[in-house]
Design a protein around this motif. Sequence first.
Motif: not given
Length: 487
Positions: A394, A423, A425, A427, A445, A448, A463, A466, A480
């Motif tokens: 992130h 940041i 998310h 990606k 993803t 998460e 930040e 999160w 990751h």
Amino acid sequence: MQPAPKYLENRARTAIGRAEPSRPLKCILADGLLTPGIRLFDYGCGRGDDLRHLSMLGFEASGWDPVHRPDHEHRSAPVVTIGYVVNVIENPAERQEALRRAWALAEQVLVVSARLTLEAKALRERTDYEDGCLTSRGTFQKFFEQQELRQWIDRTLEANAVPAAPGVFYVFRDEQARTHFLASRYRRRLAAPRLTKSAELFARHEAVLAPLMEFVGERGRLPQDDELANTAELAQVFGSIRKAFRVVLYATDEADWEAVREERGRDLSIYLALSRFEGRPPFGKLPLALQRDVKAFFGNYKQACTEADTLLYSLGQPGTVEEACQNSAVGKLTPTALYIHESALPILSPVLRLYEGCARGYLGRVDGANIIKMHRGEPKISYLNYPDFDNDPHPPLAESLTVHLQTFRVKTRSFGASSNRPILHRKELFISADHPLHAKFSRLTRIEESKGLFDDTSRIGLEEGWNETLAQKGVYLKGHRLLSARG
């Protein structure tokens, strides 16, 4: 050696030591202007840091500076740079003369760079002086607007400068070289179609056919006899270039080659559309290869320009950009913008490539920018720098640069001193489906999402929010991978 005059000593104090190549040198290397065997001369080289970088890379480079290297002679070279020199000269006439002297040495291209007004806010103290200002150190600085710098170069040299980056311009000695560079800027890199069938004739002569396949993959059309080094060999084996390509078509998928042709036609349309802002060159002034491209894809120059203008004017029609953003096959769509990674730019629709191209044509390449934000509500393009995009799950935003495409006002913002930066998310949305990291990003993803980390989207964009969300869910990130904080 005589001591330098006082005014030169003051100017010399503006020369800074660099641990990495300067912005103009990065542009030169990235754009392929400097290749082995091509010499570079740095007019006003300061302490010579760029020269040392080039020497380590194996390039032949020399330079002159009125204070640090006054005894070195002025040398003509294919590539000449005058980097951050004109902005420290307080006398406008002397400033112009320095530019003309550097131009007189450039055999192929002059690279001009100067500081922009958006950098002036970093100065704590300054006093207006002449058409610039005096810094707290007693040194002079002339800060330019991007368009102001371009117009000043054009007037002084009676030439047409090309933006390479904010505050960096190329001035080509040959107009066809300039046109070739601009056209290549909008030509995407496409891989030649792969073999799909077993073809004995192709297999026996694959090495002979390779240059032909490379050419068609690069330009999207068959070459003329003088455009391939092995034309005679192809004619001897197959009878003609056209017959040789039939063998290629038999061994590959013809539809893939047609797709290459269509993409190259679109690349040319985008170049011609954007060239309208520069003053579109007459057909006879185009490089010969580009003339042949026009005839192959459009039949004639008039038709090519008509189609390019239609594409350009569509940007001004209500809803065109909005529809293109909504229908884009790649990118993260938010209520206000479409965000893409720079690697996905070539696969955007022609409308969105042209939209971004308007900003790039004004600014050139924005150093460090890897995320492009295409605004939906007003004509603006933002270039965002997310360092370590590949490795940070992130990544935080470091810098942004935004250009308004009607006023051409440029705004920058640095987030380096902030403890609560924006940041990224999800990606995988920013890159193409065939990007080598797409599966890795997608997997994170999904995990998460399953842990409920995206349930409250109002908190996780910065930040602090999160990190609080991660702590509340009892998890943490290692690369990751999402791991439990409870062991």
